[in-house]
Structure formats: C-alpha cells, structure tokens
Enzyme design. Structure first.
Site, PDB file in Angstrom:
ATOM      1  N   SER A  17     -13.243 -10.288 -62.524  1.00 36.33           N
ATOM      2  CA  SER A  17     -12.021  -9.691 -61.979  1.00 36.33           C
ATOM      3  C   SER A  17     -11.211 -10.776 -61.276  1.00 36.33           C
ATOM      4  CB  SER A  17     -12.378  -8.551 -61.030  1.00 36.33           C
ATOM      5  OG  SER A  17     -13.182  -9.052 -59.995  1.00 36.33           O
ATOM      6  N   SER A  18     -10.100 -10.384 -60.690  1.00 33.57           N
ATOM      7  CA  SER A  18      -9.185 -11.313 -60.001  1.00 33.57           C
ATOM      8  C   SER A  18      -8.566 -12.346 -60.931  1.00 33.57           C
ATOM      9  CB  SER A  18      -9.890 -12.065 -58.852  1.00 33.57           C
ATOM     10  OG  SER A  18     -10.532 -11.173 -57.998  1.00 33.57           O
ATOM     11  N   VAL A  19      -8.343 -11.946 -62.175  1.00 34.61           N
ATOM     12  CA  VAL A  19      -7.743 -12.872 -63.132  1.00 34.61           C
ATOM     13  C   VAL A  19      -6.235 -12.649 -63.192  1.00 34.61           C
ATOM     14  CG1 VAL A  19      -7.687 -13.424 -65.595  1.00 34.61           C
ATOM     15  CG2 VAL A  19      -9.865 -13.104 -64.470  1.00 34.61           C
ATOM     16  N   ILE A  23      -1.288  -7.902 -61.888  1.00 38.38           N
ATOM     17  CA  ILE A  23       0.043  -8.528 -61.935  1.00 38.38           C
ATOM     18  C   ILE A  23       0.593  -8.479 -63.358  1.00 38.38           C
ATOM     19  CG2 ILE A  23       1.313 -10.695 -61.560  1.00 38.38           C
ATOM     20  CD1 ILE A  23       0.289  -9.478 -58.986  1.00 38.38           C
ATOM     21  N   GLU A 154     -20.029   1.591 -64.926  1.00 36.17           N
ATOM     22  CA  GLU A 154     -19.173   2.669 -64.405  1.00 36.17           C
ATOM     23  C   GLU A 154     -17.905   2.864 -65.234  1.00 36.17           C
ATOM     24  OE1 GLU A 154     -21.105   0.195 -62.476  1.00 36.17           O
ATOM     25  OE2 GLU A 154     -19.198  -0.290 -61.565  1.00 36.17           O
ATOM     26  N   LYS A 228      -7.936 -20.431 -82.047  1.00 38.47           N
ATOM     27  CA  LYS A 228      -9.367 -20.157 -82.054  1.00 38.47           C
ATOM     28  C   LYS A 228      -9.634 -18.730 -81.557  1.00 38.47           C
ATOM     29  CE  LYS A 228     -13.497 -22.495 -80.326  1.00 38.47           C
ATOM     30  NZ  LYS A 228     -13.896 -23.644 -79.506  1.00 38.47           N
ATOM     31  N   CYS A 392       1.788  -0.299 -37.043  1.00 38.30           N
ATOM     32  CA  CYS A 392       0.810   0.752 -36.790  1.00 38.30           C
ATOM     33  C   CYS A 392      -0.063   0.378 -35.596  1.00 38.30           C
ATOM     34  CB  CYS A 392       0.001   1.036 -38.053  1.00 38.30           C
ATOM     35  SG  CYS A 392      -0.768   2.661 -37.987  1.00 38.30           S
ATOM     36  N   HIS A 518       3.875   2.148 -41.627  1.00 37.24           N
ATOM     37  CA  HIS A 518       3.667   0.848 -42.279  1.00 37.24           C
ATOM     38  C   HIS A 518       4.896   0.471 -43.101  1.00 37.24           C
ATOM     39  CE1 HIS A 518      -0.629   0.220 -41.381  1.00 37.24           C
ATOM     40  NE2 HIS A 518      -0.732   1.530 -41.452  1.00 37.24           N
ATOM     41  N   GLU A 520       5.718  -2.241 -44.328  1.00 36.93           N
ATOM     42  CA  GLU A 520       5.410  -3.202 -45.397  1.00 36.93           C
ATOM     43  C   GLU A 520       5.219  -2.514 -46.742  1.00 36.93           C
ATOM     44  OE1 GLU A 520       3.413  -2.383 -42.887  1.00 36.93           O
ATOM     45  OE2 GLU A 520       1.294  -2.394 -43.428  1.00 36.93           O
TER      46      GLU A 520
HETATM   47  N1  GLN Z   1      -6.661   2.768 -35.881  1.00 33.33           N
HETATM   48  C1  GLN Z   1      -5.336   3.208 -35.552  1.00 33.33           C
HETATM   49  C2  GLN Z   1      -5.155   4.686 -35.814  1.00 33.33           C
HETATM   50  O1  GLN Z   1      -5.893   5.257 -36.568  1.00 33.33           O
HETATM   51  C3  GLN Z   1      -4.299   2.413 -36.323  1.00 33.33           C
HETATM   52  C4  GLN Z   1      -4.350   2.629 -37.792  1.00 33.33           C
HETATM   53  C5  GLN Z   1      -3.567   1.618 -38.583  1.00 33.33           C
HETATM   54  O2  GLN Z   1      -3.235   0.554 -38.088  1.00 33.33           O
HETATM   55  N2  GLN Z   1      -3.292   1.918 -39.829  1.00 33.33           N
HETATM   56  O3  GLN Z   1      -4.253   5.297 -35.298  1.00 33.33           O
END
Ligand code: GLN
Length: 571
Positions: A17-19, A23, A154, A228, A392, A518, A520
C-alpha cells in the site's frame, strides 16, 4: 428518455500500500471531470470496523468526516479535494458495514431458509452498494477504489463482487485499473517488474484481468520496462503507464493526462467528452498546480499536536495550508511539534519549540496526553501575539489558555483531561454525558454556524453563515461565556440558536481564532478556506515584520517570539 447506464472504473492495488492508489483515483476523477463528465468516487475498505471512527490515528491516519457525518477513510479527503465535490456516507463502504447488514438481514428473516454465504449474500450486498451510489447520484462514471492490496484475505469478497459486475455489465461498461510499485535496485541500477507481474497474476486468479496498469516509480522507466509489463501482464503497452514520484500530489492529474490515461479511459468506456465546466479544464488545474513550485515566499508554520509522528493524522490540515499558501503565492514550511513533549515545559522551552515559526496551529485530538503542552503553546501564542489557529481541540485549548491567563482561573480545564476541575470551561453537554457507546456518537457532520456581525470571523468568511463539519464531544461551557467576552475572548460564531460556541476569537491579538469544527475538511485546492487564508495572511505579515527586524534589533512592534527565542538561544 434514454436509460441511465453508469460506467464503472475499479481501481485495485498490488504488492504494497501507500503507492498512490488514492491519488491516482482522485486524479482520474478530476481528469474525467475535465472532459465534462459527471463523476463520483467510492472507497471499499476491507477491514471489519464499521468505520474508522474508533481507530487510533496511528492505525489509520486522519478520520475524514463528510457533510452527512460519516467518519471515513482519508482517501475521501483526496477525492473531495481533487473533484471539488462534497461526498456522502455512500462513498465509504467497509466490510464491517457489509457484514453488519448481512447479519441484520438474516436476523430479520430476509433470507429465510437460506444458508448465508459470502457468495452470493455478501457479494450481492457489495454490488447493491456500488450500483446504488452510481444510480442514485446519476453520474456518468463511478470510480471505485478497493482498499488494501490484491491477495489480502479480507479483500476477496470485494474482488469477487467486482468480477461479477464485470461479467454482468456490458464490455464497455467497466474498466479495471491496477496500481503497483516498480522497485529500483541500486546495485544493478534496474527497475524490477516481477512484483507487479505476480500481483497481476493474483488478480487474474480472482477472475479480473486489468485493462490498465499504473506503476509508480522513483526512477525514470524506459520503454523496455513498460513493454515487458505489457507482455507478461497481457495488457497493451499503451495501457501500461509509469508514474514517477512527483514533488506534489497535485501534479499527478497532469502527469496521468500526459500518459494518456484520460483518452484511453474515454475510448475503452466509449464515453464522449463534453466541454468542461468553467475552471475545470486540465489546463486550469495544471496552471494552479504549477503555481505551487513557482513561489518564492516561504511561510513557516508550526503544527503542535500529539500524533505528529504520523503526518497522515493531520493530512487535511497540511493540505489546507498548502491551498491557502498557493492563494498567497507562498510555500508552506511545516514544523511538526510533538505536543506531549511540552506537557511539562516551561515558557523558555515552549519559546524554543516555536522559535523558528511565524504562526502555530493546534489541531484536533483526543485524550489527555498532549493537552497541557498544547495549552502551553496557546498561552504562549496569546501572550506573545503569535498568529494562532485552533482546530477543534485547538480551540478548546485556546479557551483554557485564555481562562488561565486572563481570567485568573488557574485550574481551568476541559473535563476530558481533568473531570474534577473546579473550572470546567470545556465540558460535556448533558446529552453526551449519558452515552455508553463510543462509535458514531460524537457531534458529527455539518452544522450551520451563525457569524457575529463585525467579528473577524465574519469578515474572513464574508458571510453571516458558515456550514462546517464537526467531530467532537466536548463543548465550550456556556456558563463562562460572559466572563470570557468581558475579558476579550469573543464567541464570533455560534450555533443558529446561539447556544453553542462554534468559533472563539481574541479581540486584541493579531490572529487568534479557534473553531469547534474542522475547517480543514472544507478547504479545496482552487478554493482555500477563509480561516486558513486569514491565518496565512497573518503569518506572512508576522514573518515580514521579523525579516525587517531581525532578532536583537530594535523593532517598532517587536515579535516577542523572536526576541524571547533569541534569549533562549543565548542561554
Ligand atoms: N477531544 C475533543 C472532543 O471530543 C476534541 C475533538 C477533536 O479535536 N476532534 O471534544
């Protein structure tokens, strides 16, 4: 109306894996989009967990959360970023989910009288999930990536289901792509094809003859290598593609385009290209990705978290930084800071850890370890006016740091780390306190966030509402909100009813923002996230100030970080 007949592309991996299978999958999706086709992606993961939600980041890397609250494999993050498309729980299928559903159906009596077997009961359900997504989403093409490598015990039911689908669908209805590594032997200066040959043999023994082989290599591969592979794997040589390791994952779509993958796919699946949607042509993508290496400015950011030994644990954070950097023509240099090393650190030790960065991110995390170190980093950033973005847990730790520093609540804490604290500024809500199950019981998925007028958050978003993804149990304790606001930490984003604090920001600070969600997870290559962009702007401003006023020189706005770091360096 013509019947909707989706096409299927199955992507398997061989040898190790990780090849770069994820992506490659995401890249192919983007390439088909660039030909005006509608595409979606699905990951089939062979493990028996229902989802990765309860797995340690060390086992699995980041858990990627979708809008509808599914906890999924980090490859879904690649798919969403490359396709600029929000996926749902239907894109993440695990053998755990399939097994649980087969057992549930059996208990309900759905299979009355039958002996439940891998073939047909498990394989039928897998096919149902695959076709269900293709039909429900109405896409031209569904790309299905199988996790793990061919030969894993699996994964066998998934491969058998794929074999059956290839038999049931028309010849031009499916395409099988196998992704493998080519190993370079330094002693002889050769690339070895044998592992790929063996892997294809294993795949064929499962009844699947690959149509395309993509072989990842660290060294340039000569034509003789692809010839080949073609001969021994029974694949036409134009369908054997070698993919040299790239500087950036974002170069891979352009590389596969050049290798001819898009045209080959279109012709094998008898698909007709259409004009691409605005901004979706391959030239648009190549232009954006090319910008990543053309930048001269460097932006130095620290990420202080407890899982930094495994970079994949913060994959989306890293990508979101790259996107924001690209938008400001700056290359991101990340310094990984192990937060639990700082759990007992004094201020000079924290200063030393942050000495060579111009801003710091504290990302998500669970459990007690590392929390004190992260609070120390947040407190240092607060006192020394270093740009800080808390994601978070990073927001929770920022709130605790503020309480200790500005509210004089020395024992302020989260009940996650100290259930007995007399100042639980971060606490569980009542409905979380009653829970007995760990899996799938957090606040998960997308929630709207109301942004407060004239806050920094509202200015960055340029909107009154943000829709963001959550994955946590603990929350800002509303009992303390007034005290925080009086002291300058503002709840600049809340739930629609105002009850939950979703974004906290420190007013008299160059940039100190924490989000309970989050951000991100919503950053995209050509559409970076406003909070990351605001953070990067502030980091760049900080680094420019530092450059103009090197350590030790008198500066109108001395960067405390650098002066203090200077002192530490001097002993
Ligand atoms: N552990 C914290 C919570 O459950 C923060 C969780 C996180 O950073 N995703 O609230």
């Amino acid at each position: 109306m013509a019947e909707h007949r989706p096409k299927y592309i199955f992507i398997t991996g061989g040898v190790i894996s990780s090849v770069g299978k994820g992506i490659a999958t995401a890249s192919l999706g983007r390439l088909l989009q660039s030909r005006g086709l509608s595409v979606t992606v699905q990951k089939l993961d062979p493990y028996l967990n229902v989802d990765p939600g309860t797995m340690s980041p060390y086992q699995h890397g980041e858990v990627y959360v979708t809008d509808d609250g599914a906890e999924t494999d980090l490859d879904l993050g690649h798919y969403e970023r490359f396709l600029d498309q929000d996926l749902t729980a239907a894109s993440s299928v695990t053998m755990g989910q399939i097994s649980a559903e087969v057992i549930e159906r059996e208990r309900r009596g759905d299979y009355l009288g039958g002996t439940i077997q891998t073939v047909p009961h498990v394989t039928d359900l897998i096919k149902e999930r695959v076709r269900g997504l293709a039909e429900h989403s109405g896409v031209d093409v569904l790309i299905v990536e199988v996790g793990g490598t061919v030969g894993d015990i699996e994964g066998q039911a998934f491969l058998e289901a794929i074999r059956q689908m290839r038999y049931e669908e028309p010849r031009e209805g499916t395409l099988a792509i196998h992704v493998t590594p080519l190993f370079y032997l330094a002693a002889t200066g050769e690339l070895k094809t044998k592992p790929t040959q063996h892997s294809v043999r294993t795949l064929r023994s499962m009844g699947i003859q690959p149509d395309v082989i993509i072989s990842r290599t660290d060294a340039p591969a000569e034509r003789s290598i692809t010839n080949k592979l073609a001969l021994f794997c029974d694949v036409p040589s134009e369908a054997v593609m070698t993919l040299e390791t790239a500087d950036s994952i974002y170069q891979v779509p352009s590389m596969l385009e050049q290798a001819g993958l898009t045209e080959l796919t279109l012709s094998r699946l008898q698909l007709t290209a259409r004009p691409s949607a605005p901004g979706r042509s391959i030239d648009d993508w190549t232009e954006w990705a090319g910008g990543l290496s053309r930048t001269e400015r460097v932006c130095r950011v620290g990420i202080a978290g407890k899982y930094v030994e495994l970079r994949d644990a913060y994959l989306s954070v890293k990508e979101a930084l790259i996107h924001a950097g690209a938008q400001r023509a700056a290359r991101i240099e990340i310094k990984w800071i192990q937060s639990d090393d700082l759990d007992h650190a004094d201020q000079p030790q924290i200063a030393a850890a942050l000495a060579d960065v111009d801003g710091v991110i504290v990302p998500g995390g669970f459990g007690e370890r590392g929390i004190e170190g992260e609070i120390g980093v947040a407190r240092f950033a607060l006192e020394q006016r270093i740009p800080y973005l808390g994601l978070c847990r990073g927001m929770q730790n920022m709130v605790i740091a503020f309480a200790r520093d500005r509210l004089q609540l020395a024992d302020a804490n989260t009940t996650e780390a100290d259930p007995q604290t007399s100042n639980p500024v971060i606490a569980l809500l009542d409905d979380q306190r009653e829970l007995t199950q760990l899996g799938g019981t957090m606040r998960l998925g997308m929630y709207p966030c109301q942004l407060q007028p004239e806050s920094r958050a509202q200015a960055l978003y340029g909107s009154d509402i943000a829709n963001e993804r959550h994955r946590h149990r603990w929350e800002f304790n509303p009992r303390y909100r007034d005290r925080f606001e009086d002291a300058g930490l503002v709840a600049s984003g809340t739930s629609r009813d105002g009850a939950l604090v979703e974004i906290a920001e420190v007013g008299d600070h160059p940039f100190m923002i924490g989000s309970q969600f989050h951000p991100e997870l919503k950053s995209r290559p050509q559409r970076s996230h406003p909070l990351f962009l605001g953070f990067i702007d502030s980091v760049l401003a900080e680094s420019e100030t530092a450059l103009r006023h090197p350590v030790g020189a008198a500066a109108p706005r001395p960067s405390a970080l650098h002066t203090l770091a200077g002192r530490v360096a001097e002993g």
